[in-house]
Design an enzyme around this catalytic site. Structure first.
Site, PDB file in Angstrom:
ATOM      1  N   CYS A 129      45.564  -3.208 -32.514  1.00 27.26           N
ATOM      2  CA  CYS A 129      44.340  -2.653 -31.934  1.00 27.26           C
ATOM      3  C   CYS A 129      43.754  -3.614 -30.893  1.00 27.26           C
ATOM      4  O   CYS A 129      44.334  -3.799 -29.832  1.00 27.26           O
ATOM      5  CB  CYS A 129      43.350  -2.285 -33.034  1.00 27.26           C
ATOM      6  SG  CYS A 129      42.030  -1.181 -32.450  1.00 27.26           S
ATOM      7  N   HIS A 176      46.528   1.477 -36.023  1.00 29.11           N
ATOM      8  CA  HIS A 176      46.379   0.561 -37.157  1.00 29.11           C
ATOM      9  C   HIS A 176      47.474   0.845 -38.178  1.00 29.11           C
ATOM     10  O   HIS A 176      47.367   1.797 -38.957  1.00 29.11           O
ATOM     11  CB  HIS A 176      45.017   0.757 -37.829  1.00 29.11           C
ATOM     12  CG  HIS A 176      43.868   0.232 -37.061  1.00 29.11           C
ATOM     13  ND1 HIS A 176      43.390  -1.049 -37.216  1.00 29.11           N
ATOM     14  CD2 HIS A 176      43.087   0.822 -36.118  1.00 29.11           C
ATOM     15  CE1 HIS A 176      42.357  -1.240 -36.406  1.00 29.11           C
ATOM     16  NE2 HIS A 176      42.161  -0.128 -35.729  1.00 29.11           N
ATOM     17  N   GLU A 233      48.048  -0.723 -40.888  1.00 28.04           N
ATOM     18  CA  GLU A 233      47.505  -0.920 -42.243  1.00 28.04           C
ATOM     19  C   GLU A 233      46.698   0.279 -42.722  1.00 28.04           C
ATOM     20  O   GLU A 233      46.401   0.392 -43.916  1.00 28.04           O
ATOM     21  CB  GLU A 233      46.655  -2.198 -42.295  1.00 28.04           C
ATOM     22  CG  GLU A 233      45.261  -2.082 -41.713  1.00 28.04           C
ATOM     23  CD  GLU A 233      45.195  -2.157 -40.194  1.00 28.04           C
ATOM     24  OE1 GLU A 233      44.071  -2.194 -39.649  1.00 28.04           O
ATOM     25  OE2 GLU A 233      46.261  -2.193 -39.545  1.00 28.04           O
TER      26      GLU A 233
END
Length: 211
Positions: free
Chosen positions: A79, A187, A189
């Site tokens: 990001c 992202h 995650e």
């Protein structure tokens, strides 16, 4: 050891938990240049404004160590950690970034012509078109959706570094990379199984791109 760079911005613990979940045995969230220098792999996450990001990197004296580790070991930007790799950003009336990749970070209204039909920030799940084969895409189907939250996108000077694209009114670079450096606008995650697979690929990656 994987060092997650802590400069006060980003979901650091989420990234740490995700890496541990996919098999990383030694992960350290740190702002210590010596620890980052000693790491085998480095993750550079982040969210928020680029002005704050660059200010924090200078305040924590992390700019030089970032430059070093990007030269010789597997490196993943996420990001803001992707946007900060560019030459400069239009955000905050113009901010000089790290300059690892030549290019500019632009607001989505530049890409979409200010279309009122598209909400900014671009938030939610979107498809990733893999424009080049890369070890971090191993086992991830073309067109898989990943999770995005951003108002700005990167416009590289050289399209050869674009590893993947998404579309939000028009196509934009969603993953970039060269040599041992790879970065995503999305992202991993937060992207459930596909994101975890990308992180698993990262911890096994030797830093060599596909031929």
């Amino acid at each position: 050891m994987i060092a997650i760079i802590d400069y006060g911005m980003g979901n650091l613990r989420s990234v740490e938990r995700a890496l541990t979940h996919v098999g990383a045995t030694s992960v350290q969230v740190t702002d210590d240049p010596a620890v980052i220098d000693a790491a085998d792999r480095v993750v550079f996450p982040g969210q928020g404004a680029v002005r704050d990001c660059m200010s924090a990197l200078h305040r924590y004296e992390l700019v030089d160590v970032l430059g070093r580790v990007m030269q010789d070991r597997p490196f993943l930007g996420i990001c803001m950690g992707m946007q900060a790799l560019m030459t400069r950003s239009e955000e905050n009336d113009g901010v000089e970034a790290l300059g690892y990749f030549a290019g500019t970070v632009r607001h989505f209204r530049t890409l979409t012509g200010g279309s009122p039909r598209l909400k900014i920030p671009h938030m939610g799940w979107n498809r990733l078109s893999q424009t080049r084969a890369h070890p971090l895409f191993a086992g991830i189907d073309p067109g898989t959706r990943f999770y995005f939250v951003h108002s700005y996108y990167v416009e590289p000077a050289d399209n050869a570094i674009v590893q993947g694209e998404s579309d939000y009114g028009a196509a934009f670079a969603a993953a970039i990379g060269a040599a041992n450096v790879f970065a995503t606008q999305f992202h991993p995650e937060k992207s459930q199984a596909p994101g975890l697979r990308l992180l698993k690929n990262f911890i096994a990656w030797d830093g060599e791109p596909c031929n």
